[in-house]
Design a protein around this motif. Structure first.
Motif, short mmCIF file in Angstrom:
data_model
loop_
_atom_site.label_atom_id
_atom_site.label_comp_id
_atom_site.label_asym_id
_atom_site.label_seq_id
_atom_site.Cartn_x
_atom_site.Cartn_y
_atom_site.Cartn_z
N GLY A 22 0.78 -1.23 0.00
CA GLY A 22 0.00 0.00 0.00
C GLY A 22 0.81 1.27 0.00
O GLY A 22 0.24 2.37 -0.02
N LEU A 23 2.13 1.17 0.02
CA LEU A 23 2.99 2.35 0.04
C LEU A 23 3.52 2.65 -1.35
O LEU A 23 3.51 1.79 -2.24
N ARG A 24 4.00 3.89 -1.52
CA ARG A 24 4.53 4.32 -2.81
C ARG A 24 5.98 3.82 -2.95
O ARG A 24 6.89 4.39 -2.35
N VAL A 25 6.19 2.79 -3.74
CA VAL A 25 7.52 2.22 -3.96
C VAL A 25 7.88 2.44 -5.42
O VAL A 25 7.23 1.90 -6.32
N ASN A 26 8.91 3.22 -5.67
CA ASN A 26 9.35 3.52 -7.03
C ASN A 26 10.83 3.86 -7.00
O ASN A 26 11.45 3.95 -5.93
N ASP B 201 16.22 11.82 7.36
CA ASP B 201 17.37 10.96 7.66
C ASP B 201 17.09 9.99 8.80
O ASP B 201 17.79 8.98 8.94
N ALA B 202 16.08 10.27 9.62
CA ALA B 202 15.77 9.41 10.77
C ALA B 202 14.68 8.40 10.45
O ALA B 202 14.30 7.61 11.32
N LYS B 203 14.19 8.36 9.22
CA LYS B 203 13.07 7.48 8.88
C LYS B 203 13.57 6.18 8.28
O LYS B 203 14.58 6.12 7.57
N THR B 204 12.82 5.10 8.58
CA THR B 204 13.07 3.82 7.94
C THR B 204 12.56 3.87 6.51
O THR B 204 11.89 4.83 6.10
N LEU B 205 12.86 2.84 5.72
CA LEU B 205 12.41 2.83 4.33
C LEU B 205 10.88 2.86 4.23
O LEU B 205 10.34 3.64 3.43
N PRO B 206 10.14 2.07 5.03
CA PRO B 206 8.67 2.18 4.96
C PRO B 206 8.17 3.57 5.38
O PRO B 206 7.22 4.09 4.77
N GLU B 207 8.78 4.16 6.40
CA GLU B 207 8.37 5.50 6.83
C GLU B 207 8.65 6.54 5.76
O GLU B 207 7.86 7.45 5.51
N LEU B 208 9.80 6.41 5.08
CA LEU B 208 10.13 7.33 4.01
C LEU B 208 9.17 7.17 2.84
O LEU B 208 8.74 8.16 2.23
N ALA B 209 8.80 5.93 2.53
CA ALA B 209 7.85 5.68 1.44
C ALA B 209 6.49 6.29 1.76
O ALA B 209 5.84 6.89 0.90
N SER B 210 6.05 6.14 3.00
CA SER B 210 4.76 6.71 3.41
C SER B 210 4.78 8.23 3.32
O SER B 210 3.85 8.85 2.80
N LEU C 92 6.75 10.12 1.51
CA LEU C 92 6.87 10.54 0.11
C LEU C 92 5.51 10.47 -0.60
O LEU C 92 5.15 11.36 -1.37
N GLY C 93 4.76 9.42 -0.32
CA GLY C 93 3.43 9.29 -0.93
C GLY C 93 2.49 10.39 -0.49
O GLY C 93 1.74 10.96 -1.30
#
Length: 475
Positions: free
Chosen positions: A297-301, A358-367, A369-370
């Motif tokens: 459900g997250l924006r992965v690109n 810089d403090a976000k995990t990959l899922p948090e960054l994806a969320s 960004l979306g």
């Protein structure tokens, strides 16, 4: 505060950003006679940063909308008045003059035929205008109004007209310059700043406002005249094209962006470096992450991994995350990364940023960004989401563009352009094979970022995208 002022409350244009001086009313959601409640959105305005909805801070019935849609209003100017006690019966609200308006004063018992003494507007922060004993000349009345009205019990009997006032003494008049105008041009602080930014001397501007006040339109007209004088005359066509041109006023976000880009381009010395990189492994990882339940459900690109690669490069080269403080002659190094993402919207280019990316995990960054992209497309990005950025990514690849020389976002030191990912012949393991290839471009402020630092950051981003397992080993 009088009883009338307590009843008829005015809502003034707030500063919804950081030091903004004006906003354009895009749309009214209420009309005179509508009932409003505390917190209800009454209009949408566009500032130099974003479109924002304004809630009314009290209950009542809308009495008056002071400005039409499409009007640009200075911060602090009343835009709507509300009757907070509509059940109290008829009452005429006292009109409150806008900033810079002249206020006419007259004794309460003076007859209508008596001449009112005028005074010059007192602009905030500029003190009172020079005193003068000269009265404002009377405006001739229409013939239908020249005869005195019939006396009533409440009105005093007409008196013989007073003798004409003596001419004002020359020494009482305000100091004049060589053109016969006031030695100090009258203008509001935002107008003075506009004139300074455009390089216009207010002494040369002809005022059109009340009491000789110079308006924004006067300054723009003077700037256009100066620009026209500088340009070489070009012969105009015999007939102008009909219906083949469109003119759109430059205002709001687009106007602010244009000014910011000009300031950045001619203030910060830009250097741009390029690198072409094989991102085949990164594109494969993107496909795998799209199937990962943790990212469902997250924006992965590809942009997500470019952002992560840049954050890793900043961690390895933290001095790139800084800003130049011209006023204090200091370089401000920042221990946090507010990652800006340039977004094209119908109102122009905006750069909202992800706080503490810089403090976000990959899922948090994806969320994040979306949410950022979705909000920008809807035109609902708030000024707070566009302030405080430290470094920016612009994704020109979505338009099929290979590379570019991006202009640094004001207040930052670098911007990374991510080009289109294309299948190209590439030497891989000693053989020419079709590989997924892209070009990265990094523009940086050469006052605080030298060639070595800029090159290291760009090389690290490219290295992570070529071998994305470095996201783990370098983290």
């Amino acid at each position: 505060m009088t009883a009338v002022e307590q009843r008829f409350r005015e809502f003034k244009m707030p500063d919804v950003g950081e030091g903004l001086t004006e906003a354009e009313i895009l749309k009214w959601f209420v009309a005179p006679g509508d009932t409003v409640t505390d917190g209800q959105v009454v209009c949408e305005v566009e500032t130099a940063k974003a479109a924002v909805e304004l809630p009314i801070p009290f209950d009542g019935v809308v009495h008056e909308l002071r400005f039409d849609e499409g009007t640009t209003v200075d911060v602090g100017t009343a835009i709507i008045s509300v009757d907070t006690d509509p059940g109290a019966g008829e009452a005429a609200p006292q009109a409150v003059p806008a900033a810079g308006e002249a206020v006419a004063e007259a004794p309460a018992a003076a007859p209508e035929s008596e001449e009112k003494e005028g005074r010059q507007a007192n602009l905030v922060g500029y003190g009172a205008a020079p005193a003068s004993t000269k009265r404002r000349p009377r405006k001739p009345l229409p013939s239908a109004q020249r005869s005195a009205p019939a006396p009533s019990a409440a009105a005093p009997a007409p008196q013989a007209p007073a003798p004409a006032p003596a001419p004002a003494r020359p020494e009482a008049a305000p100091e004049l310059n060589g053109s016969g105008r006031s030695a100090r041009p009258l203008a509001k602080p935002p107008v003075r700043k506009l004139a300074k930014d455009l390089g216009i001397d207010l002494e040369t501007v002809t005022p059109s406002g009340a009491d000789g006040i110079i308006t924004r339109e006067d300054v723009h007209a003077a700037a256009e005249a100066v620009q026209a004088a500088r340009e070489t005359p070009v012969a105009a066509p015999a007939t102008a094209p009909q219906g083949r041109e469109r003119r759109v006023p430059v205002k709001g976000v687009r106007k602010a962006t244009a000014q910011a880009m000009v300031n950045s381009a001619f203030t910060a010395p830009h250097v741009t470096e390029f690198v072409t990189v094989d991102v085949t492994r990164t594109m494969k990882l993107v496909s795998e992450l799209k199937q990962d339940p943790e990212l469902a459900g997250l924006r992965v690109n590809p942009l997500l991994l470019v952002a992560k690669a840049l954050l890793v490069a900043i961690r390895r080269n933290p001095d790139i995350n800084a800003t130049w403080d011209e006023g204090n002659q200091e370089i401000v190094y920042k221990d946090y990364v507010n990652l800006g993402i340039a977004a094209a919207t119908p109102r122009g280019l905006i750069v909202p940023n992800i706080k503490d990316a810089d403090a976000k995990t990959l899922p948090e960054l994806a969320s994040a960004l979306g949410e950022l992209v979705g909000t920008a497309r809807e035109g609902r990005t708030s000024p707070a989401e566009m302030s405080g950025g430290t470094i920016t990514i612009t994704n020109v690849g979505v338009f099929g563009i290979d590379a570019g020389t991006p202009i640094i976002n004001p207040g930052e030191s670098a911007i990374l352009a991510f080009g289109a990912v294309k299948l190209q012949p590439w030497v891989h393991k000693g053989e020419v094979k079709p590989r997924q290839v892209t070009t990265l471009a990094l523009s940086f402020d050469h006052r605080l970022v030298d060639g070595e630092l800029g090159s290291k950051v760009l090389a690290d981003v490219a290295a992570v995208l070529e071998r994305p397992k470095r996201l783990i080993t370098w983290a």
